[in-house]
Design a protein around this motif. Sequence first.
Motif, PDB file in Angstrom:
ATOM      1  N   ARG A 122       2.107   1.360  11.538  1.00 48.68           N
ATOM      2  CA  ARG A 122       1.399   0.667  10.470  1.00 48.68           C
ATOM      3  C   ARG A 122       0.554  -0.445  11.058  1.00 48.68           C
ATOM      4  N   ARG A 123      -0.757  -0.324  10.930  1.00 53.62           N
ATOM      5  CA  ARG A 123      -1.659  -1.331  11.466  1.00 53.62           C
ATOM      6  C   ARG A 123      -1.966  -2.388  10.403  1.00 53.62           C
ATOM      7  N   ALA A 131      -5.510   4.564   4.863  1.00 47.27           N
ATOM      8  CA  ALA A 131      -5.327   3.447   5.775  1.00 47.27           C
ATOM      9  C   ALA A 131      -6.572   3.381   6.644  1.00 47.27           C
ATOM     10  N   HIS A 184     -12.631  -1.543   3.959  1.00 51.33           N
ATOM     11  CA  HIS A 184     -11.841  -0.414   3.453  1.00 51.33           C
ATOM     12  C   HIS A 184     -12.653   0.365   2.421  1.00 51.33           C
ATOM     13  N   ALA A 230       0.489   3.607   2.039  1.00 49.71           N
ATOM     14  CA  ALA A 230       0.802   3.859   3.449  1.00 49.71           C
ATOM     15  C   ALA A 230       2.048   3.083   3.875  1.00 49.71           C
ATOM     16  N   LEU A 231       2.138   1.831   3.463  1.00 48.76           N
ATOM     17  CA  LEU A 231       3.306   1.034   3.835  1.00 48.76           C
ATOM     18  C   LEU A 231       4.555   1.531   3.121  1.00 48.76           C
ATOM     19  N   ALA A 243      -3.820  -4.301   7.658  1.00 49.13           N
ATOM     20  CA  ALA A 243      -4.729  -3.783   6.634  1.00 49.13           C
ATOM     21  C   ALA A 243      -6.149  -4.251   6.895  1.00 49.13           C
ATOM     22  N   THR A 258      -7.688   6.026   9.330  1.00 56.98           N
ATOM     23  CA  THR A 258      -6.665   6.422  10.298  1.00 56.98           C
ATOM     24  C   THR A 258      -5.591   7.323   9.677  1.00 56.98           C
ATOM     25  N   GLU A 259      -5.389   7.162   8.365  1.00 52.94           N
ATOM     26  CA  GLU A 259      -4.425   8.007   7.655  1.00 52.94           C
ATOM     27  C   GLU A 259      -4.911   8.212   6.232  1.00 52.94           C
ATOM     28  N   GLU A 281      -5.226  -1.020  -2.853  1.00 51.08           N
ATOM     29  CA  GLU A 281      -6.262  -0.776  -1.856  1.00 51.08           C
ATOM     30  C   GLU A 281      -7.246   0.289  -2.352  1.00 51.08           C
ATOM     31  N   SER A 285       0.825  -1.199   0.000  1.00 50.64           N
ATOM     32  CA  SER A 285       0.000   0.000   0.000  1.00 50.64           C
ATOM     33  C   SER A 285       0.865   1.257   0.000  1.00 50.64           C
TER      34      SER A 285
END
Length: 325
Positions: free
Chosen positions: A192-193, A295, A201, A136-137, A195, A302-303, A276, A134
């Motif tokens: 990082r939580r 995210a 999502h 985010a990652l 997914a 969350t982000e 995603e 992702s």
Amino acid sequence: MSDEPSTAAAEPGATEPGADGPGVFEPAADGPDLFETHRRYLGSVAYRMLGSFTDAEDVLQEAWLRWRAADRTAVADPRAYLTTVVTRLCYDQLGSARARRESYVGEWLPEPSLSYQDAPASPADLAERGESVSLALLAVLEQLTPAERAAFVLHDVFAVGFDEIAASLERSPDATRQLASRARRRIKDGGRRTAADPAEHRQAVEAFTAASVRGDIEGLLAVLDPGIVWHSDGGGVVSAGLRPVLGAEKVSRLVLGLVAKWVTAEAVEFALVNGEPGLVWYAQPGVIGGVLAFAVADGRITEAYAVVNPEKLAHLNAPAAGPEV
């Protein structure tokens, strides 16, 4: 809003640009071009290592030159050999990229990848392009050292064995195993939580979109995590926040202000951003002006990551852009 693509972009190595384009390579004179056989895979490795299609393409160009100059009769496993070449080039590139990003205007975010199909990847696809990473990652991976990032990407994303990674990084298998383990810990410590389920999502993204275009601040507050962080990347080229915006109240007001000034419902569509559910904003018909990734945890966002720097969207707007990989 439609889920049908207006344009699509591929990860490096997946498209066949025009005859004078930078991604075209001469076929090997002595038989099938093994570099081209592995090019999609190598481009996927380079993109996940660097977070940049432009830098990944530069790496592929240099890797091709080295492959062409190599004594290929002495290469027992071309894929492993080329993975080592690309890894070492990315390792060097990451060092110089870190220096460049220290002078970057605002927050640096990775270049996004877009697709419009949410069917699960086949085993053959996973072998070529690895597990989805992702946006985010990818952003969190920026916190890792080049060696940690290489070990994590090769092992956790592409399932490369530690013996092969050790050869690429010129370290022992135990050392590379420790690098990957340390990378996982740093990713976890970086917030990082796990997914969210894709349906969860997508539902959160749809709720965010509906509330945004309605100007519904209460609806936004309901889908935003109280501790949400909004990241944006304009690179000093277009207007964007220079620092992350924290908190649901501030983010909701920011979003409604941006929508009121720049966005209509017709100019936004859903897409998969780095695998995603996310959003694409069209500055004008057929021209992507921004990509938004999210995210999600426990049904709330969350982000959020807004990439609006046109230089990071050029690969999405290129006339010869090919299908996603």
